[in-house]
Every structure is written in C-alpha cells, then in structure tokens.
Design an enzyme around this catalytic site. Structure first.
Site, PDB file in Angstrom:
ATOM      1  N   TYR A 141       0.894  -0.759  -0.096  1.00  0.00           N
ATOM      2  CA  TYR A 141      -0.079   0.297   0.559  1.00  0.00           C
ATOM      3  C   TYR A 141       1.108   1.315   0.211  1.00  0.00           C
ATOM      4  O   TYR A 141       0.511   2.097   0.282  1.00  0.00           O
ATOM      5  CB  TYR A 141      -0.350  -0.443   1.381  1.00  0.00           C
ATOM      6  CG  TYR A 141      -2.344  -0.283   0.821  1.00  0.00           C
ATOM      7  CD1 TYR A 141      -2.312  -2.186   0.898  1.00  0.00           C
ATOM      8  CD2 TYR A 141      -3.753  -0.355   0.930  1.00  0.00           C
ATOM      9  CE1 TYR A 141      -3.307  -3.276   0.638  1.00  0.00           C
ATOM     10  CE2 TYR A 141      -4.699  -0.738   0.383  1.00  0.00           C
ATOM     11  CZ  TYR A 141      -4.578  -2.107   0.580  1.00  0.00           C
ATOM     12  OH  TYR A 141      -6.027  -3.388   0.557  1.00  0.00           O
ATOM     13  N   LYS A 202       3.988 -15.166   2.975  1.00  0.00           N
ATOM     14  CA  LYS A 202       4.126 -15.933   1.808  1.00  0.00           C
ATOM     15  C   LYS A 202       5.763 -15.764   1.682  1.00  0.00           C
ATOM     16  O   LYS A 202       6.094 -16.003   1.122  1.00  0.00           O
ATOM     17  CB  LYS A 202       3.253 -15.270   0.676  1.00  0.00           C
ATOM     18  CG  LYS A 202       3.376 -16.347  -0.597  1.00  0.00           C
ATOM     19  CD  LYS A 202       2.981 -17.239  -0.670  1.00  0.00           C
ATOM     20  CE  LYS A 202       2.602 -18.306  -1.727  1.00  0.00           C
ATOM     21  NZ  LYS A 202       2.004 -19.667  -1.466  1.00  0.00           N
ATOM     22  N   ASP A 235      -2.281 -19.060   1.517  1.00  0.00           N
ATOM     23  CA  ASP A 235      -2.707 -19.284   0.647  1.00  0.00           C
ATOM     24  C   ASP A 235      -3.382 -20.189   1.360  1.00  0.00           C
ATOM     25  O   ASP A 235      -4.370 -21.177   1.466  1.00  0.00           O
ATOM     26  CB  ASP A 235      -1.572 -20.030  -0.780  1.00  0.00           C
ATOM     27  CG  ASP A 235      -1.224 -20.610  -0.151  1.00  0.00           C
ATOM     28  OD1 ASP A 235      -0.086 -20.092   0.535  1.00  0.00           O
ATOM     29  OD2 ASP A 235       0.073 -21.690  -1.414  1.00  0.00           O
ATOM     30  N   ASP A 259      -6.398  -7.456   4.334  1.00  0.00           N
ATOM     31  CA  ASP A 259      -6.882  -6.521   3.648  1.00  0.00           C
ATOM     32  C   ASP A 259      -8.092  -8.039   3.190  1.00  0.00           C
ATOM     33  O   ASP A 259      -9.079  -8.049   3.142  1.00  0.00           O
ATOM     34  CB  ASP A 259      -6.096  -5.956   2.760  1.00  0.00           C
ATOM     35  CG  ASP A 259      -7.661  -5.091   1.689  1.00  0.00           C
ATOM     36  OD1 ASP A 259      -8.990  -4.874   2.407  1.00  0.00           O
ATOM     37  OD2 ASP A 259      -7.333  -5.114   0.288  1.00  0.00           O
ATOM     38  N   ASP A 263     -11.461 -10.170   4.798  1.00  0.00           N
ATOM     39  CA  ASP A 263     -12.925  -9.997   4.329  1.00  0.00           C
ATOM     40  C   ASP A 263     -13.144 -10.947   4.598  1.00  0.00           C
ATOM     41  O   ASP A 263     -14.393 -11.310   4.477  1.00  0.00           O
ATOM     42  CB  ASP A 263     -12.568  -9.221   3.106  1.00  0.00           C
ATOM     43  CG  ASP A 263     -13.210  -8.084   2.357  1.00  0.00           C
ATOM     44  OD1 ASP A 263     -12.476  -7.627   3.253  1.00  0.00           O
ATOM     45  OD2 ASP A 263     -13.403  -8.346   1.019  1.00  0.00           O
TER      46      ASP A 263
HETATM   47  C1  IPM Z   1     -10.710  -1.831   3.387  1.00  0.00           C
HETATM   48  C2  IPM Z   1     -10.969  -2.124   2.396  1.00  0.00           C
HETATM   49  C3  IPM Z   1      -9.780  -0.565   1.417  1.00  0.00           C
HETATM   50  C4  IPM Z   1      -7.982  -1.801   1.995  1.00  0.00           C
HETATM   51  C5  IPM Z   1      -9.765   0.139  -0.077  1.00  0.00           C
HETATM   52  C6  IPM Z   1     -10.827   0.889   0.791  1.00  0.00           C
HETATM   53  C7  IPM Z   1      -8.547   0.483   0.445  1.00  0.00           C
HETATM   54  O1  IPM Z   1     -10.597  -2.289   1.054  1.00  0.00           O
HETATM   55  O2  IPM Z   1     -10.491  -1.427   4.396  1.00  0.00           O
HETATM   56  O3  IPM Z   1     -10.660  -2.645   3.469  1.00  0.00           O
HETATM   57  O4  IPM Z   1      -7.999  -2.060   0.987  1.00  0.00           O
HETATM   58  O5  IPM Z   1      -7.305  -1.265   2.975  1.00  0.00           O
HETATM   59 MG    MG Z   2     -10.764  -4.671   2.202  1.00  0.00          MG
END
Ligand code: IPM
Ligand code: MG
Length: 363
Positions: A141, A202, A235, A259, A263
């Site tokens: 990032y 990784k 993975d 990230d 999710d």
């Molecule tokens: C998160 C989101 C952000 C990220 C985006 C909106 C840039 O996906 O907070 O997880 O990738 O960090």
């Molecule tokens: Mg995210």
C-alpha cells in the site's frame, strides 16, 4: 465542555446512513462527546480534486479520534472524467482517503474482530471468534507504482528480468513496522486471554519482504511464552480458515494479506454487515465499518448498520469506556439472537434505522 471531541466523517453513499445509525447508539449509551463534522468523499474529489481536504485533517487534529462511514471510489478513467471541467487535465490523482489517513496519521494497527454472534443466520459456523491484526501503513500500500518500468531500474542487477512492458508495484516491509504490529497482536492476546497468535505470510516466495516480517514475528513471539505462536502461508490459511475456523484466534499479517484475510473472516461471521475496523496509532484512531459506500443502495436506508455499530463499540473500548462498549455489544447480541429486527442480508425486511433503534431500545 464534553469529555471527548470526535471527528465525524460520514463520507458518502450509505456511509451517511450507517453513521446516522451509529450515532443513535452513541447518544443512547450516553457518550459525553462533541461530534465535529469533516468533509470527506467523492463529492470533494469532483469539486476540489481532493477527497480528503486539508480542512478535514485540521478538524481531526483537534479531536481525540475519528469515526468514518464510507466513501465511493471509482476507477481512474471515471475519476478523471467526473472532475469538474476547471480541474480536468490538471494532474489531479485520486488516492483512497482511508489509506491516506492510515499513513498520514501512522495508524499502524488495523484491528478487525470477527465474531459469530449466536443466532446470526449468516454465521458460517457457530463459535467463530477471530481477531485480525493487519499492518496498516506499508506493504503493497505504499503507493509506489509504475505503469512503465523506469529505465534506471534496468541498471540494477537482476532487474533485467522485468519484461519491458511490465507495470510494477513495490512492496515495502520494514522490521520496525513488522515488530510493532506483531507486538500489538500479542499484547491484545495477553490482555484478552487469547490462546494463540498466527502470523500469515508467503515467505516461501516473497523471501525478502516476508523474511523480514517473519523474523520480526519470531523475535516478538519470544517475549510472550504463554501464548502459542503459529504461522501459515496466506494461501494455505485461506483453506485452513474455512476448514477449521475454530482453530484460530488472533491473526497477524502484512497489509494486503490482511485486507484479503479480513474479508474472508468477515464473511464467516455474516459478511459486510458485520465487519468493523479500528485503525489505531499510538495516540489517535479512526473507526469504520469495513464495507464500502454501496452506491446502489444509497438513500434507501436498507443496509445493515451492525458493522458500523460494532465500530462504535470498538471506539468506546479505545476511549476506555469499557462499560459502555460492553453494553453496546450486549444489545447487538440480543437483537441478533432475537431475530425480530433484521435487514435484508439477514433475511429480514427492517431498515437501517429500525435495527439501530432496536439495539438502542436494549440499552
Ligand atoms: C479495507 C478496504 C480498503 C483497503 C480500500 C477501500 C482502499 O478494502 O479497508 O479493507 O484496501 O484497505
Ligand atoms: Mg478491504
């Protein structure tokens, strides 16, 4: 004067609606705070060429912490076209405001708890209670990317392997940032009686960068002999998490892997409507739902506000208002368990503010 000053950054899209829901809860629980609005979002990109104007950073500088809703971001071509005519072609570049805030304010911890509240029909398995610590300032990032490899790179030994038509992105991992995120994860584990920390990487392929991360992780782990320390490749972790989610407790990893894995973990406890984040530095923090601005639902007050309400709960914890935080979490758990007031994602027909009010009524 109120006890706390909180920068209030609802953003746009459904960010505005879920932030409104969170305020119902914060007001009901009696948090003694002044909320100071800050402009952030797509509208300010369009009209000012900056979705995070300096005046918003100035507001934040005078507050204890910030609460953020969500903002819309669009691809490069659309972003350029939507700028007002006066700003077009002037070299404005869209960058995600939340990523900028994390870096500018050195909010190095992205804390993402994922708990399966009993009675949530969306739970993948009952009993899941994971906490992700995502490094929040570096990794993939850093924003150093080239559409075309600069000529000078080809002078560096080994770089001649990069194809001439490649785009490249840099990933930077430092020992210092790795150590502090891993230490934060272990401190959390110690304070919350968690039994294990798993570092995700990784290192078999990204030998340099994840080598640095894992060396830091091992060093820090040695200071916490009472906490089990494990590690897994990203993975494999995707598979193991789905197979045996109850085997994991605290997960710590670099920015992009965090990230992704956060999710996955959020989906196991109900998806977007349940993922909350604390972006936490040494003396400032920004709390937010993990989801985006869902433009297609904008203005309908139908999305699930629980992620945002849980982000408010995290903010209460961070402000050392632990009793209030526990009350909010208890009320959320009760409403989920009762199953009477549910948004569409949970199979119900209630609206965003109905859910907030049902939770507030338990307080
Ligand atoms: C998160 C989101 C952000 C990220 C985006 C909106 C840039 O996906 O907070 O997880 O990738 O960090
Ligand atoms: Mg995210």
């Amino acid at each position: 004067m109120a006890k706390y000053k909180i920068a209030w950054l609802p953003g746009d899209g459904i960010g505005i609606e879920v932030a409104e829901a969170a305020r119902i809860i914060l007001d009901r629980v009696g948090l003694d705070a002044d909320y100071i609005h800050g402009d952030i979002g797509w509208e300010f990109w369009r009209t000012e060429g900056d979705p995070l104007p300096q005046r918003t950073l100035d507001v934040m500088a005078k507050t204890d912490c910030a609460f953020f809703g969500a903002i819309t971001s669009k691809g490069k071509d659309v972003a350029d076209k939507e700028l007002i005519p006066e700003l077009q072609g002037k070299g404005y570049v869209y960058r995600s405001p939340i990523v900028r805030l994390r870096q500018l304010l050195d909010l190095y911890i992205c804390l993402r708890p994922c708990k399966a509240y009993p009675g949530n029909p969306l739970n993948y398995k009952e009993g899941i209670d994971l906490v992700v610590f995502r490094e929040n300032t570096e990794g993939m990032y850093i924003g150093v990317e080239y559409a075309q490899v600069p000529e000078a790179f080809y002078q560096v030994p080994g770089m001649e392997k990069i194809p001439r038509d490649a785009a490249v992105s840099f990933r930077a991992i430092t020992p210092g940032s790795s150590e502090r995120i891993v230490r934060a994860a272990f401190e959390y584990a110690r304070q919350h009686g968690r039994k294990g920390v798993t570092a995700v990487h990784k290192a078999n392929v990204l030998r340099q960068t994840d080598g640095v991360f894992m060396e830091a992780a091992r060093k820090v782990a040695a200071d916490y002999p009472e906490i089990e320390f494990g590690n897994a490749n990203i993975d494999a972790m995707g598979m193991w998490l789905l197979k045996n989610p109850l085997n994991y407790d605290v997960i710590v990893t670099t920015n992009l892997f965090g990230d992704i894995i956060s999710d996955l973990c959020a989906q196991m406890v109900g998806g977007l409507g349940f993922g909350c984040s604390g972006n936490i530095g040494t003396d400032y923090a920004v709390f937010e739902p993990t989801h985006g601005s869902a433009p297609k639902y904008e203005g309908q007050y139908k999305v699930n506000p629980i992620a945002t309400i849980l982000a408010a709960k995290m903010m209460l914890d961070w402000l050392a208002e632990g009793d209030k935080a526990a009350q909010v979490e208890g009320a959320v758990a009760e409403v989920i368990a009762e199953g009477k007031v549910r948004t569409y994602d949970m199979g119900g027909t209630s609206g965003t503010l109905d859910v907030a009010r049902a939770i507030a009524d338990k307080l």
